[in-house]
Design a protein around this motif. Sequence first.
Motif, PDB file in Angstrom:
ATOM      1  N   LYS A  83       0.709  -1.297   0.294  1.00  0.00           N
ATOM      2  CA  LYS A  83       0.471   0.058  -0.107  1.00  0.00           C
ATOM      3  C   LYS A  83       1.217   1.122   0.151  1.00  0.00           C
ATOM      4  O   LYS A  83       0.335   2.317  -0.533  1.00  0.00           O
ATOM      5  N   GLY A  85      -5.190  -5.856  -5.941  1.00  0.00           N
ATOM      6  CA  GLY A  85      -5.708  -4.780  -5.732  1.00  0.00           C
ATOM      7  C   GLY A  85      -4.711  -3.474  -6.298  1.00  0.00           C
ATOM      8  O   GLY A  85      -4.205  -3.086  -7.614  1.00  0.00           O
ATOM      9  N   HIS A  90      -9.913  -9.262  -9.222  1.00  0.00           N
ATOM     10  CA  HIS A  90     -10.198  -7.859  -8.790  1.00  0.00           C
ATOM     11  C   HIS A  90     -10.249  -8.442  -7.502  1.00  0.00           C
ATOM     12  O   HIS A  90     -11.833  -8.769  -7.405  1.00  0.00           O
ATOM     13  N   ASP A 135      -9.116  -2.619  -3.945  1.00  0.00           N
ATOM     14  CA  ASP A 135      -8.797  -1.094  -3.599  1.00  0.00           C
ATOM     15  C   ASP A 135      -6.620  -1.923  -3.671  1.00  0.00           C
ATOM     16  O   ASP A 135      -6.341  -2.953  -2.964  1.00  0.00           O
ATOM     17  N   ALA A 195      -5.100  -5.029  -2.033  1.00  0.00           N
ATOM     18  CA  ALA A 195      -6.080  -6.630  -1.568  1.00  0.00           C
ATOM     19  C   ALA A 195      -5.904  -7.451  -2.345  1.00  0.00           C
ATOM     20  O   ALA A 195      -5.618  -8.223  -1.395  1.00  0.00           O
TER      21      ALA A 195
END
Length: 352
Positions: free
Chosen positions: A155, A191, A216, A219, A222
């Motif tokens: 992230k 993600g 998928h 975000d 993920a």
Amino acid sequence: MSVRSALSLPRRASLFYTPCRRWPSSTRSFATTLHRDATWGFIGLGQMGYNMAKNLRAKIPASDTLIVRDVNDEMAARFVAEAQEAAGSSGEGKVEIADNAREVAEKSTVMITSLPESQHVIDVFHSILRQGDLPPLEAERLFIDTSTIDPVTSKDIANAIHTTQQGRFVDAPVSGGVVGARAGTLSFMFGASSQTGQLIERVRGVLALMGKKAWHLGDPGAGVSGKLANNYILAINNIATAEAMNLGVRWGLDPKSLAEMINSSTGRCWPSEVNNPVPGVVDTAPASRGYEGGFGVSLMHKDLRLALVAAEESGTPLTLGDQARDVYKAVEEAHRGKDFSVVYKWLQEKSE
């Protein structure tokens, strides 16, 4: 310094990049089709990456260029030689070797990474972003990381790329092992922001060049979260299969008959059916070739460790996790470099 502290939000700017100017909006449009004469990038030619890059080169337009980078110069040279041999006298199917990750990023519209650990991914993107803006291209750059790393790091890297508008970062770890990478049958879980449907379809189109399925999951972050959940199950199932097969063999059961029964019953799972840990039960399994190739026990140990850390951070109990981690730690020390199904051999040794 831990991965988490190295990528904490207050320090991200100093770690990843120098202040960058904003790109004009016209340079950030998505490409929904494969352009001819495009340049693709691939960093990390390990057992997984090598075969993924090989499938990528075979399926992108022959006039496109693939630029590769690996810390092992011999591996990169071997990849280029094989690509040239496959292309024959056509002169197409071009492959180049980059001197560094920044060069790959500068030249590529799509750059894929396949690396062993979180720190390797950090190092690659640090080396790319610390030098400032990447030169603008016709389409927005797409960075797809197929490594299995911790969600926090993934992230943070995504945020570093997106806030500087250097492209789009997608975490897309894989399932299917070396066999799937070689056959082009991998499954990806990724993600990416769902705000732009074009991005999702663009990612699916790229992943289809190296595998069969792409989920998928949400975000950024993920994909790796889903992969760690999946590999937690795999880690436990692998130990259970090895223990059950060892138990049956010690009871005098024929391992092939036992495996056939299990795979037609409720005990059926990937470690029992595809990657059976008993030599000779499945001819294509690593166990039948000295536990060579396949998914290394050190990688499984790493993935399990990442899953346990992520579970602790989210306050999620994993009752079998610590026991499984102890097993893989011991197996890694005894059989480093072998496929993770070598748990079976380790159990045999304990029984002697």
